[in-house]
Write an enzyme that holds these catalytic residues in place. Structure first.
Site, mmCIF file in Angstrom:
data_model
loop_
_atom_site.group_PDB
_atom_site.id
_atom_site.type_symbol
_atom_site.label_atom_id
_atom_site.label_comp_id
_atom_site.label_asym_id
_atom_site.label_seq_id
_atom_site.Cartn_x
_atom_site.Cartn_y
_atom_site.Cartn_z
ATOM 1 C CB SER A 154 -1.035 -0.025 1.381
ATOM 2 O OG SER A 154 -1.533 1.317 1.115
ATOM 3 C CG HIS A 196 -4.063 -1.371 -2.074
ATOM 4 N ND1 HIS A 196 -5.105 -2.067 -2.576
ATOM 5 C CD2 HIS A 196 -4.637 -0.432 -1.075
ATOM 6 C CE1 HIS A 196 -6.393 -1.687 -1.975
ATOM 7 N NE2 HIS A 196 -5.849 -0.787 -1.073
ATOM 8 C CG ASP A 213 -5.426 3.024 0.260
ATOM 9 O OD1 ASP A 213 -6.320 2.257 -0.166
ATOM 10 O OD2 ASP A 213 -4.492 2.697 0.867
ATOM 11 C CG MET A 220 -8.104 7.910 1.238
ATOM 12 S SD MET A 220 -7.418 7.935 2.875
ATOM 13 C CE MET A 220 -6.608 6.496 3.104
ATOM 14 C CG HIS A 223 -9.351 0.796 -1.510
ATOM 15 N ND1 HIS A 223 -8.687 0.497 -0.261
ATOM 16 C CD2 HIS A 223 -10.799 0.824 -1.615
ATOM 17 C CE1 HIS A 223 -9.897 0.435 0.342
ATOM 18 N NE2 HIS A 223 -11.055 0.503 -0.150
ATOM 19 C CG MET A 260 -11.060 4.146 0.575
ATOM 20 S SD MET A 260 -10.149 3.778 2.129
ATOM 21 C CE MET A 260 -8.650 3.804 1.421
ATOM 22 C CG MET A 281 -12.215 -2.111 3.937
ATOM 23 S SD MET A 281 -10.654 -1.863 3.353
ATOM 24 C CE MET A 281 -9.857 -0.888 4.619
ATOM 25 C CG PHE A 341 -7.154 7.323 9.934
ATOM 26 C CD1 PHE A 341 -6.252 8.655 9.956
ATOM 27 C CD2 PHE A 341 -8.418 7.125 10.308
ATOM 28 C CE1 PHE A 341 -7.409 9.564 10.025
ATOM 29 C CE2 PHE A 341 -8.879 8.495 10.475
ATOM 30 C CZ PHE A 341 -8.504 9.579 10.456
ATOM 31 N N GLY A 368 -1.751 1.714 9.537
ATOM 32 C CA GLY A 368 -1.249 1.519 10.953
ATOM 33 C C GLY A 368 -2.244 1.202 12.053
ATOM 34 C CG ASP A 417 -6.519 -2.260 2.717
ATOM 35 O OD1 ASP A 417 -5.692 -2.182 3.553
ATOM 36 O OD2 ASP A 417 -6.997 -1.469 2.174
#
Length: 222
Positions: free
Chosen positions: A7, A32, A34, A36, A65, A67, A136, A142, A144, A174
């Protein structure tokens, strides 16, 4: 086939090209990405310019991905930026069937993601149209975060459903995925794994190889 999808969100943005090359050279097949919007999820990440600039640096499969709210608005732009696969959230699409059709008509692979509390039954009728479904295992937005244990049950349930409706379906997970828990996910029925911190914290190439070693060991025993 088991696939690692590092990611980008967890990478060092000051050295993106170098980090992408490191994971590709180590054997990763997917990247990957993301996207957002600060609305569907609280964070804002990166968009089309970053994807386009990276596309010229790597041959990795771009697993985008989205979002974002109503992602159908951006399908063509994401395709033009170099995407190979677009994943949208069931929860973000008022007309999910239409959005899935848009992605397929654009000539891209299509996936649908489910937030942790969304049951897999919501995919029952659309499942035959998908190349991949994403479970998910953290709440999106977020990096971590800790793995949510009931995601394993969702993977098992989805694999059982896929055996009846779409046997070739890829199941991606993920959130909180590590070399230490990925075998449990493989046993549950997942085969594509997004890892951010577990890849890019420390030696990215060595971390990729650790995942790939787990894949090979599992396949050898299967």
């Amino acid at each position: 086939m088991y696939i690692l999808a590092p990611s980008l969100l967890a990478a060092d943005f000051g050295h993106l090209a170098e980090q992408v090359k490191a994971v590709e050279d180590a054997g990763a097949k997917y990247l990957h990405l993301d996207v957002m919007d600060g609305a569907f999820v609280p964070s804002i990440s990166f968009g089309m310019p970053v994807l386009k600039s990276l596309r010229s640096c790597t041959g990795l499969v771009f697993d985008v991905h989205m979002m974002v709210e109503e992602p159908g608005r951006y399908i063509q732009d994401i395709k033009d930026s170099g995407a190979d696969l677009i994943c949208v959230h069931q929860e973000a699409c008022v007309h999910l069937d239409r959005t899935v059709s848009q992605i397929k008509e654009a000539g891209l692979k299509v996936a649908v993601a489910l937030n942790p509390a969304t049951p897999v039954s919501t995919l029952e009728y659309i499942l035959p149209e998908l190349d991949m479904a994403l479970i998910m295992s953290v709440n999106p937005g977020f990096g971590g975060q800790k793995f949510i244990p009931y995601a394993l049950d969702k993977v098992r349930c989805l694999r059982e459903m896929a055996e009846k409706k779409n046997p070739s379906l890829d199941i991606q997970v993920d959130g909180g995925v590590t070399a230490g828990n990925v075998r449990d996910l493989m046993e549950a029925g997942a085969n594509v794994f997004v890892a951010g911190s577990a890849v890019f914290q420390g030696d990215a190439a060595a971390n990729v190889k650790e995942f790939l070693d787990v894949f090979r060991q599992y396949e050898a025993l299967s």
